[in-house]
Design a protein around this motif. Structure first.
Motif, PDB file in Angstrom:
ATOM      1  N   UNK A 139       0.850  -1.195   0.000  1.00 52.92           N
ATOM      2  CA  UNK A 139       0.000   0.000   0.000  1.00 52.92           C
ATOM      3  C   UNK A 139       0.884   1.243   0.000  1.00 52.92           C
ATOM      4  N   UNK A 140       0.575   2.173  -0.909  1.00 54.25           N
ATOM      5  CA  UNK A 140       1.229   3.484  -0.875  1.00 54.25           C
ATOM      6  C   UNK A 140       0.193   4.492  -0.388  1.00 54.25           C
ATOM      7  N   UNK A 141       0.384   5.040   0.832  1.00 54.79           N
ATOM      8  CA  UNK A 141      -0.557   6.054   1.314  1.00 54.79           C
ATOM      9  C   UNK A 141      -0.335   7.363   0.551  1.00 54.79           C
ATOM     10  N   UNK A 142      -1.400   8.106   0.383  1.00 50.31           N
ATOM     11  CA  UNK A 142      -1.328   9.362  -0.360  1.00 50.31           C
ATOM     12  C   UNK A 142      -2.180  10.410   0.356  1.00 50.31           C
ATOM     13  N   UNK A 143      -1.661  11.629   0.421  1.00 48.69           N
ATOM     14  CA  UNK A 143      -2.409  12.739   1.018  1.00 48.69           C
ATOM     15  C   UNK A 143      -2.550  13.848  -0.018  1.00 48.69           C
ATOM     16  N   UNK A 177      -5.838  -3.579   9.232  1.00 52.47           N
ATOM     17  CA  UNK A 177      -4.987  -3.049   8.159  1.00 52.47           C
ATOM     18  C   UNK A 177      -5.533  -1.706   7.665  1.00 52.47           C
ATOM     19  N   UNK A 178      -6.845  -1.585   7.581  1.00 50.73           N
ATOM     20  CA  UNK A 178      -7.437  -0.302   7.183  1.00 50.73           C
ATOM     21  C   UNK A 178      -7.051   0.789   8.164  1.00 50.73           C
ATOM     22  N   UNK A 179      -7.070   0.474   9.449  1.00 50.75           N
ATOM     23  CA  UNK A 179      -6.687   1.453  10.471  1.00 50.75           C
ATOM     24  C   UNK A 179      -5.220   1.875  10.307  1.00 50.75           C
ATOM     25  N   UNK A 180      -4.364   0.928  10.014  1.00 52.31           N
ATOM     26  CA  UNK A 180      -2.945   1.234   9.769  1.00 52.31           C
ATOM     27  C   UNK A 180      -2.823   2.190   8.579  1.00 52.31           C
ATOM     28  N   UNK A 186      -3.190   9.996   7.653  1.00 52.39           N
ATOM     29  CA  UNK A 186      -3.302  11.104   8.613  1.00 52.39           C
ATOM     30  C   UNK A 186      -1.924  11.681   8.937  1.00 52.39           C
ATOM     31  N   UNK A 187      -0.935  10.818   9.067  1.00 51.20           N
ATOM     32  CA  UNK A 187       0.416  11.285   9.362  1.00 51.20           C
ATOM     33  C   UNK A 187       0.950  12.144   8.210  1.00 51.20           C
ATOM     34  N   UNK A 188       0.696  11.719   6.977  1.00 51.10           N
ATOM     35  CA  UNK A 188       1.119  12.526   5.817  1.00 51.10           C
ATOM     36  C   UNK A 188       0.415  13.889   5.824  1.00 51.10           C
ATOM     37  N   UNK A 189      -0.882  13.879   6.150  1.00 51.58           N
ATOM     38  CA  UNK A 189      -1.631  15.147   6.213  1.00 51.58           C
ATOM     39  C   UNK A 189      -1.029  16.066   7.274  1.00 51.58           C
ATOM     40  N   UNK A 190      -0.765  15.509   8.456  1.00 49.52           N
ATOM     41  CA  UNK A 190      -0.225  16.317   9.564  1.00 49.52           C
ATOM     42  C   UNK A 190       1.154  16.884   9.235  1.00 49.52           C
ATOM     43  N   UNK A 191       1.980  16.085   8.587  1.00 43.34           N
ATOM     44  CA  UNK A 191       3.358  16.485   8.315  1.00 43.34           C
ATOM     45  C   UNK A 191       3.493  17.486   7.165  1.00 43.34           C
ATOM     46  N   UNK A 192       2.469  17.551   6.319  1.00 45.10           N
ATOM     47  CA  UNK A 192       2.613  18.341   5.087  1.00 45.10           C
ATOM     48  C   UNK A 192       1.631  19.497   4.953  1.00 45.10           C
TER      49      UNK A 192
END
Length: 194
Positions: A139-143, A177-180, A186-192
């Motif tokens: 999975x590649x998370x995206x914000x 896994x969905x929660x992960x 969310x971490x990408x959103x917070x950091x960027x």
């Protein structure tokens, strides 16, 4: 050049000057193998934005009603879209998505299922975890960080892949896994956030 690549270039040419894309994290994107992009959802333009910023062609599920439109019906499959019946367990769409991922392709998914009305990340549906576990893909998370306003910068941030094999090995649930995945978005959103 096939229709997908032509349309991708055309859409990029149209949208890029309007939204001034700031794309980060492409170095994280796997060059080969199945990838499930999981992104937050803030605007109707999110699917094409993911499609034109990701470094590899992306498949998307699209609501079945779009395939009933005479102009879109022959066009959508050539743009890597396939139909899904909303609100139902659409086994054919599920099988198609898993086949795409197992075949080493890239699929885009918005785990919230609908656009956020307040811009905050909502709860993710367990389908994201289901596809991640069953599709033999990472999975590649995206914000996507707006606003979608003309001539304002629009950030698209791709995170490091979430390696799924450890979750498969210990038979983790789709919900876990969905929660992960949602936590990583969310971490990408917070950091960027600007």
């Amino acid at each position: 050049m096939n229709l997908y690549h032509f349309t991708r270039s055309l859409v990029r040419t149209i949208l890029n000057p309007i939204y001034r894309f700031d794309v980060k994290g492409l170095e994280h994107f796997p060059e080969t193998g199945g990838v499930l992009i999981c992104s937050n959802h803030i605007n109707a333009l999110d699917p094409p934005v993911v499609g034109i910023t990701a470094p590899r062609p992306v498949y998307f599920m699209a609501k079945e009603e779009l395939f009933n439109a005479p102009i879109l019906k022959p066009l959508l499959p050539k743009l890597n879209a396939f139909p899904v019946k909303r609100g139902l367990s659409d086994r054919e769409a599920l099988r198609r998505a898993i086949t795409i991922l197992k075949g080493g392709e890239v699929m885009g998914l918005f785990p919230e299922g609908t656009r956020s009305e307040n811009g905050e990340l909502g709860k993710g549906f367990s389908g994201a975890g289901f596809f991640a576990l069953r599709g033999e893909a990472d999975v590649v998370p995206c914000a996507i960080i707006g606003p979608y306003k003309a001539f304002k910068r629009l950030k698209v941030v791709y995170g490091a892949p979430i390696i799924m094999q450890p979750y498969r090995d210990r038979k983790a649930s789709a919900e876990e896994v969905t929660l992960v995945i949602m936590n990583q978005i969310q971490m990408l959103l917070n950091e960027n956030k600007s």
